[in-house]
Design a protein around this motif. Structure first.
Motif, PDB file in Angstrom:
ATOM      1  N   GLY A  88       0.777  -1.229   0.000  1.00 20.16           N
ATOM      2  CA  GLY A  88       0.000   0.000   0.000  1.00 20.16           C
ATOM      3  C   GLY A  88       0.808   1.278   0.000  1.00 20.16           C
ATOM      4  N   ASN A  89       2.133   1.203   0.152  1.00 16.19           N
ATOM      5  CA  ASN A  89       2.966   2.408   0.153  1.00 16.19           C
ATOM      6  C   ASN A  89       3.198   2.905  -1.273  1.00 16.19           C
ATOM      7  OD1 ASN A  89       3.757   2.645   3.072  1.00 16.19           O
ATOM      8  ND2 ASN A  89       4.525   0.577   2.682  1.00 16.19           N
ATOM      9  N   ARG A  90       3.166   4.223  -1.424  1.00 18.62           N
ATOM     10  CA  ARG A  90       3.448   4.823  -2.728  1.00 18.62           C
ATOM     11  C   ARG A  90       4.961   4.847  -2.949  1.00 18.62           C
ATOM     12  NH1 ARG A  90       1.129   9.206  -1.960  1.00 18.62           N
ATOM     13  NH2 ARG A  90      -0.743   9.188  -3.291  1.00 18.62           N
ATOM     14  N   ILE A  91       5.378   4.454  -4.153  1.00 21.42           N
ATOM     15  CA  ILE A  91       6.785   4.486  -4.545  1.00 21.42           C
ATOM     16  C   ILE A  91       6.916   5.374  -5.774  1.00 21.42           C
ATOM     17  CG2 ILE A  91       8.783   3.114  -5.268  1.00 21.42           C
ATOM     18  CD1 ILE A  91       7.790   2.494  -2.414  1.00 21.42           C
ATOM     19  N   GLU A  92       7.893   6.269  -5.745  1.00 25.27           N
ATOM     20  CA  GLU A  92       8.201   7.047  -6.941  1.00 25.27           C
ATOM     21  C   GLU A  92       9.478   6.501  -7.550  1.00 25.27           C
ATOM     22  OE1 GLU A  92       8.989  11.600  -8.606  1.00 25.27           O
ATOM     23  OE2 GLU A  92       9.258  11.182  -6.472  1.00 25.27           O
ATOM     24  N   LEU A  93       9.483   6.398  -8.861  1.00 25.95           N
ATOM     25  CA  LEU A  93      10.685   6.017  -9.604  1.00 25.95           C
ATOM     26  C   LEU A  93      11.102   7.235 -10.404  1.00 25.95           C
ATOM     27  CD1 LEU A  93       9.496   2.469 -10.648  1.00 25.95           C
ATOM     28  CD2 LEU A  93      10.953   3.115  -8.721  1.00 25.95           C
ATOM     29  N   PHE A  94      12.329   7.668 -10.164  1.00 25.42           N
ATOM     30  CA  PHE A  94      12.896   8.867 -10.779  1.00 25.42           C
ATOM     31  C   PHE A  94      13.639   8.448 -12.042  1.00 25.42           C
ATOM     32  CE2 PHE A  94      14.384  13.125  -8.810  1.00 25.42           C
ATOM     33  CZ  PHE A  94      13.092  13.601  -8.769  1.00 25.42           C
ATOM     34  N   GLY A  95      13.300   9.054 -13.184  1.00 25.91           N
ATOM     35  CA  GLY A  95      13.880   8.603 -14.440  1.00 25.91           C
ATOM     36  C   GLY A  95      15.057   9.398 -14.931  1.00 25.91           C
ATOM     37  N   ASP A  96      15.398  10.478 -14.277  1.00 25.66           N
ATOM     38  CA  ASP A  96      16.603  11.234 -14.605  1.00 25.66           C
ATOM     39  C   ASP A  96      16.973  12.021 -13.354  1.00 25.66           C
ATOM     40  OD1 ASP A  96      14.735  13.280 -14.538  1.00 25.66           O
ATOM     41  OD2 ASP A  96      14.858  13.737 -16.670  1.00 25.66           O
ATOM     42  N   SER A  97      17.989  12.836 -13.428  1.00 26.86           N
ATOM     43  CA  SER A  97      18.476  13.500 -12.219  1.00 26.86           C
ATOM     44  C   SER A  97      17.839  14.858 -11.979  1.00 26.86           C
ATOM     45  CB  SER A  97      19.992  13.669 -12.300  1.00 26.86           C
ATOM     46  OG  SER A  97      20.332  14.471 -13.422  1.00 26.86           O
ATOM     47  N   GLY A  98      16.888  15.274 -12.852  1.00 24.88           N
ATOM     48  CA  GLY A  98      16.379  16.631 -12.715  1.00 24.88           C
ATOM     49  C   GLY A  98      17.517  17.603 -12.963  1.00 24.88           C
ATOM     50  N   TYR A  99      17.715  18.527 -12.056  1.00 26.91           N
ATOM     51  CA  TYR A  99      18.870  19.420 -12.173  1.00 26.91           C
ATOM     52  C   TYR A  99      19.633  19.407 -10.857  1.00 26.91           C
ATOM     53  CZ  TYR A  99      16.219  23.032  -9.598  1.00 26.91           C
ATOM     54  OH  TYR A  99      15.519  23.736  -8.648  1.00 26.91           O
ATOM     55  N   LEU A 100      20.869  19.841 -10.889  1.00 27.99           N
ATOM     56  CA  LEU A 100      21.729  19.865  -9.712  1.00 27.99           C
ATOM     57  C   LEU A 100      22.043  21.304  -9.328  1.00 27.99           C
ATOM     58  CD1 LEU A 100      24.210  17.018 -10.735  1.00 27.99           C
ATOM     59  CD2 LEU A 100      22.240  16.844  -9.212  1.00 27.99           C
ATOM     60  N   ILE A 101      22.241  21.527  -8.035  1.00 27.09           N
ATOM     61  CA  ILE A 101      22.486  22.874  -7.525  1.00 27.09           C
ATOM     62  C   ILE A 101      23.902  22.962  -6.952  1.00 27.09           C
ATOM     63  CG2 ILE A 101      21.773  24.602  -5.819  1.00 27.09           C
ATOM     64  CD1 ILE A 101      18.957  23.335  -5.957  1.00 27.09           C
ATOM     65  N   PHE A 102      24.720  23.787  -7.567  1.00 26.04           N
ATOM     66  CA  PHE A 102      26.082  24.015  -7.081  1.00 26.04           C
ATOM     67  C   PHE A 102      26.275  25.434  -6.547  1.00 26.04           C
ATOM     68  CE2 PHE A 102      26.326  20.713 -10.353  1.00 26.04           C
ATOM     69  CZ  PHE A 102      26.921  19.692  -9.637  1.00 26.04           C
ATOM     70  N   ASP A 103      25.301  26.284  -6.775  1.00 27.44           N
ATOM     71  CA  ASP A 103      25.363  27.685  -6.368  1.00 27.44           C
ATOM     72  C   ASP A 103      25.337  27.793  -4.840  1.00 27.44           C
ATOM     73  OD1 ASP A 103      25.029  30.367  -5.920  1.00 27.44           O
ATOM     74  OD2 ASP A 103      23.190  30.572  -7.105  1.00 27.44           O
TER      75      ASP A 103
END
Length: 328
Positions: free
Chosen positions: A268-283
Motif C-alpha cells: 500500500g505504500n506509494r513508490i516514486e521512480l525517478f527517471g533522470d536527475s532533474g537538475y543539480l544545484i552548485f550555487d
C-alpha cells in the motif's frame, strides 16, 4: 582572514524503513519488479539494497498491521556531529533517545521525530557493501553487478512526507539538521503547500507537502532512481503485466524537473521512480524557486511539465497510513 565553514548536520539520506501488512508480496515487488537484492532477515524485517547503493542496505521492510513509514535514517556529516545534534534535538523536545546497539550494518543511532511525528534517526557508522565474488562488477565504482531481473533501480533518492504544517516542519529541518530550501509552492492563502529541501547538489533528499486531508504525520512516498528515462517506460510496462497499480506517469515535474512514475507496492505504500536527475544545484548562494500554485500557469508547469493534464486526486490525499493511528 580565514573562513570558517560549518558543516550541515545531515550529509545524506541513508535508508528508509517501510511498514507493510503484506511482507512477502512487498518483497516480491522490490526484488522481482525493481530488481533489488535481499541482504538479510532479522525477526519480522527484511533488508534490501539497490545495485548502486554503497552502504549495505537502504530499504528495510517490516511486517506490520498497516502500511506506512517506520523511520528514516540520515547519516551525519562528521562523527562528532552525532552527539552535538542529539543534544540539540533533545533540548528542542523532539529527541526520542539513543538506539545504542544499532541495526544491521550500523552503529549507534539517535532517534527523533519531526514536529508532525515522522520517526527519524541520525547515525554515522555504516557498513559498506562487499559483493560476493559472483556479484562483483568489473566497474570498480559500482558496488555490485546490475541484477538481471525486473528493471533494477540504481540507488535511493529521496523521501516525501505529508505534514499538517509545511512551515513548522521546514523550519525544523533547516534549523536543526542544516537543510536548505530549494523550491517551494505557495497556495492561494499564501501558505506553503510544499517544500523541497536538500543538503547536497540534489534538488531534494526530502520533500514535505501539506496533507490534503489535514492529518499530517503520514508518508507520501519513497523514491528510487534510475537515471535513464526509458527505464520508467520499461517498468510501467512490467507493472501493467503483473498487476501493480500505477497512479501517475511516466511524466515530468516542473518542480525539480524530475521524470517520474508513481505506483503502489503491494503493501500500500506509494513508490516514486525517478527517471533522470532533474537538475543539480552548485550555487552556494541559491535563491529558493517559488511557485504560486494559485496561478493556473504555475500550477500546471510545476506539477506536470510533460505528461497528462493533471495529477489524480489521490496524489493530494492518499498517504500511509490511510489515517493516523496510534503510534508504534
Amino acid at each position: 582572514m580565514p573562513v570558517t565553514v560549518t558543516l550541515p548536520t545531515v550529509a545524506q539520506l541513508a535508508h528508509v524503513e517501510l511498514l507493510t501488512p503484506k511482507l512477502e508480496e512487498s518483497l516480491w515487488f522490490f526484488t522481482e519488479i525493481l530488481g533489488m537484492t535481499e541482504v538479510a532477515r532479522e525477526g519480522s524485517s527484511i533488508y534490501l539494497r539497490a545495485y548502486e547503493d554503497f552502504y549495505l542496505w537502504t530499504l528495510k521492510l517490516t511486517a506490520w498491521e498497516h502500511a506506512g513509514l517506520g523511520h528514516v535514517g540520515w547519516r551525519v556529516s562528521a562523527p562528532q556531529l552525532l552527539d552535538e545534534a542529539a543534544a540539540q534535538l533533545a533540548a528542542a523536545g523532539l529527541g526520542d533517545g539513543w538506539f545504542e546497539h544499532g541495526e544491521l550494518g550500523q552503529g549507534r543511532a539517535y532517534r527523533f521525530h519531526l514536529p508532525d511525528g515522522h520517526r527519524m534517526e541520525l547515525l554515522w557508522d555504516l557498513e559498506y557493501y562487499q559483493a560476493p565474488a559472483s556479484q562483483q562488477s568489473p566497474l570498480r565504482n559500482r558496488p555490485q553487478r546490475r541484477p538481471s531481473r525486473g528493471v533494477p533501480v540504481r540507488r535511493i533518492d529521496h523521501v516525501n512526507c505529508f505534514v499538517s504544517s509545511v512551515e513548522e516542519n521546514e523550519a525544523f529541518l533547516c534549523e536543526q539538521l542544516g537543510f536548505k530550501v530549494r523550491e517551494i509552492k505557495l497556495g492561494a492563502d499564501g501558505r506553503k503547500v510544499g517544500s523541497w529541501l536538500s543538503v547536497s547538489p540534489l534538488v531534494h533528499e526530502i520533500a514535505i507537502m501539506r496533507d490534503g486531508t489535514g492529518q499530517g504525520n503520514r508518508l507520501h512516498h519513497v523514491a528510487y532512481w534510475y537515471g535513464y528515462p526509458q527505464n520508467l517506460y520499461d517498468v510501467a510496462d512490467l507493472c501493467r503485466d503483473w498487476g501493480i497499480r500505477i497512479e501517475a506517469g511516466p511524466g515530468k515535474h516542473g518542480t525539480t524537473q524530475g521524470m517520474f512514475l508513481y505506483l503502489f507496492e503491494p503493501g500500500g505504500n506509494r513508490i516514486e521512480l525517478f527517471g533522470d536527475s532533474g537538475y543539480l544545484i552548485f550555487d552556494p548562494d541559491w535563491h529558493t524557486v517559488v511557485w504560486d500554485v494559485s496561478n493556473e500557469s504555475d500550477l500546471y508547469a510545476s506539477t506536470l511539465w510533460i505528461g497528462a493534464s493533471t495529477m489524480p486526486e489521490s496524489f493530494y490525499t492518499y498517504a500511509t497510513p490511510e489515517r493516523v493511528l496510534v503510534e508504534r
